[in-house]
Design a protein around this motif. Structure first.
Motif, short mmCIF file in Angstrom:
data_model
loop_
_atom_site.label_atom_id
_atom_site.label_comp_id
_atom_site.label_asym_id
_atom_site.label_seq_id
_atom_site.Cartn_x
_atom_site.Cartn_y
_atom_site.Cartn_z
N TYR A 1 -37.51 -30.14 19.78
CA TYR A 1 -37.87 -31.27 18.86
C TYR A 1 -37.18 -32.42 18.71
CZ TYR A 1 -40.66 -32.39 14.68
OH TYR A 1 -41.34 -32.88 13.80
N ALA B 1 -42.89 -25.57 18.48
CA ALA B 1 -42.26 -26.76 18.90
C ALA B 1 -43.15 -27.20 20.21
CB ALA B 1 -40.85 -26.63 19.13
N SER C 1 -40.62 -38.09 16.61
CA SER C 1 -40.53 -36.80 15.96
C SER C 1 -39.67 -36.90 14.55
CB SER C 1 -40.19 -35.83 16.87
OG SER C 1 -41.16 -35.47 17.86
N HIS D 1 -40.97 -20.22 16.32
CA HIS D 1 -40.48 -21.60 16.22
C HIS D 1 -40.84 -22.33 17.71
CE1 HIS D 1 -37.26 -23.81 13.80
NE2 HIS D 1 -38.28 -24.58 14.14
N VAL E 1 -46.16 -29.01 19.33
CA VAL E 1 -45.83 -30.40 18.84
C VAL E 1 -45.81 -31.26 20.25
CG1 VAL E 1 -44.24 -31.94 17.76
CG2 VAL E 1 -44.96 -29.83 16.52
N ASN F 1 -50.25 -31.09 17.57
CA ASN F 1 -49.01 -31.24 17.22
C ASN F 1 -48.90 -31.05 15.81
OD1 ASN F 1 -50.84 -33.50 18.01
ND2 ASN F 1 -49.14 -34.84 16.70
N ILE G 1 -43.80 -24.89 11.70
CA ILE G 1 -42.54 -25.15 11.47
C ILE G 1 -41.92 -25.19 10.14
CG2 ILE G 1 -40.64 -26.62 11.90
CD1 ILE G 1 -42.11 -27.35 14.80
N SER H 1 -35.66 -24.44 19.89
CA SER H 1 -36.68 -25.03 19.34
C SER H 1 -36.19 -26.46 18.53
CB SER H 1 -37.50 -24.35 18.11
OG SER H 1 -36.53 -23.92 17.18
N TYR H 2 -35.00 -26.47 17.97
CA TYR H 2 -34.75 -27.94 17.44
C TYR H 2 -34.24 -28.86 18.29
CZ TYR H 2 -32.12 -30.83 14.03
OH TYR H 2 -31.67 -31.71 13.37
#
Length: 347
Positions: free
Chosen positions: A286, A15, A139, A11, A18, A40, A47, A282-283
């Motif tokens: 992002y 990320a 994003s 993850h 991206v 990306n 993901i 990762s979130y």
């Protein structure tokens, strides 16, 4: 599901792909490709595969569809709301060319719509001198697609459960058939055969199939127990094949390849990265990467007059992105996770 796996590491890597790809886009440079896909976009596909797998596991552990959606909303919305709020009240006022009254009046639409999962990318006067003048946080387009996948998963799982009471084989055939049908539609779309659009709630749902199908395939690998057929040796073989072919054949192979290699690496025999990745940042990465990258470009390139390569700008931006992701994890995501577990244990 086994506690030791490489999902957090994958993850994070996805990320970062991206973020790196967006750095090239935001600087007007050509984006590097992986198997014919911009890096990306490749990261987003990984993901969605992981999300499909893990969210299906979460659904199967949940006592009800309501509990399942509650967990999803608690995971998605608080970090998103914090990101939108701080973008509007901190980043926007620093970089807008509008007066503050005009800016804050116009920013209400950005905040309300994005909280409602209706993607709006621009804030009044913000980043107007950047190469990409129209997006503060590009994003956010994936979030309504992912939320729709969460909702559709409930329907698919309900049908699967009904069929499985009569025949496990019928249930598995149903779920696999849905995946194959969407695979065909996906291939027809990326090869240009199907070019329709269906825009609703700020999202082109025909284009969204291009990532939603990866969610579904991740879900299929979970629901049908296909992780047992995944291994790294075969994944390498898949990669060699995809690297040697081009055109329509690569388009056909890309979906099963990305799904297979993601699950194979996640459940490698010796998941060495599981011991290194105790927290999942990762979130946060992002959510925060895009506005921070735009801010760094504004400060260094536009106001400072200095030009560096996309890779160097990526590394500079990552210092601040990592800080934001860590704060999001410590102040929002971890406390909510503990609260969710405490609520589950008390029932």
């Amino acid at each position: 599901m086994e506690k030791e796996n490489n999902f957090s590491a994958i993850h994070l890597g996805a990320a970062l792909l991206v973020v790196l790809g967006h750095q090239y886009v935001l600087m007007g440079s050509s984006v590097p490709l992986i198997f014919g896909v911009d890096i990306n976009g490749f990261g987003v596909r990984i993901i969605f595969v992981m999300s499909g797998y893990l969210i299906t596991e979460s659904y199967m552990r949940s006592k009800s569809a309501g509990q399942y959606m509650g967990k999803r909303l608690m995971r998605i919305y608080p970090p998103l709301a914090a990101c939108i709020f701080l973008t509007v009240v901190v980043i926007g006022p620093i970089f807008t060319r509008c007066g503050l009254k005009e800016y804050f009046t116009g920013s209400i639409d950005y905040a309300v719509r994005n909280i409602a999962m209706y993607p709006v990318f621009s804030l009044p006067g913000v980043f107007q001198d950047n190469v990409n003048q129209t997006a503060v946080n590009g994003s956010l387009w994936t979030l309504p697609v992912e939320m729709m996948c969460y909702i559709l998963l409930i329907g698919f799982m309900k049908i699967y459960d009904i069929l499985s009471k009569k025949s496990q084989a019928a249930a598995k055939i149903f779920y696999a058939s849905v995946g194959i049908v969407l695979w065909i539609i996906y291939v027809l779309r990326i090869t240009g055969v199907l070019q329709h659009s269906l825009v609703f709630w700020g999202t082109d749902w025909c284009s969204a199939i291009g990532v939603a199908v990866y969610f579904l395939w991740g879900s299929i690998f979970s629901r049908l127990g296909l992780k047992n057929i995944c291994n790294l040796q075969t994944a390498v073989f898949w990669g060699m094949i995809c690297g040697c072919v081009d055109g329509p054949l690569r388009a056909v192979l890309l979906l099963p390849f990305v799904t297979y290699i993601t699950i194979a690496f996640a459940f490698a025999d010796k998941p060495i990265f599981s011991k290194l990745m105790k927290n999942n940042y990762s979130y946060g990465i992002y959510l925060w990467a895009f506005p921070i990258q735009q801010s760094v470009i504004q400060v260094i390139m536009i106001r400072g007059g200095q030009y560096y390569s996309p890779l160097v700008m990526f590394l500079i931006s990552m210092v601040f992105i990592w800080m934001a992701a860590c704060l999001s994890n410590v102040l929002i995501e971890k406390p909510l996770l503990k609260l969710s577990r405490r609520g589950r244990d008390s029932r």
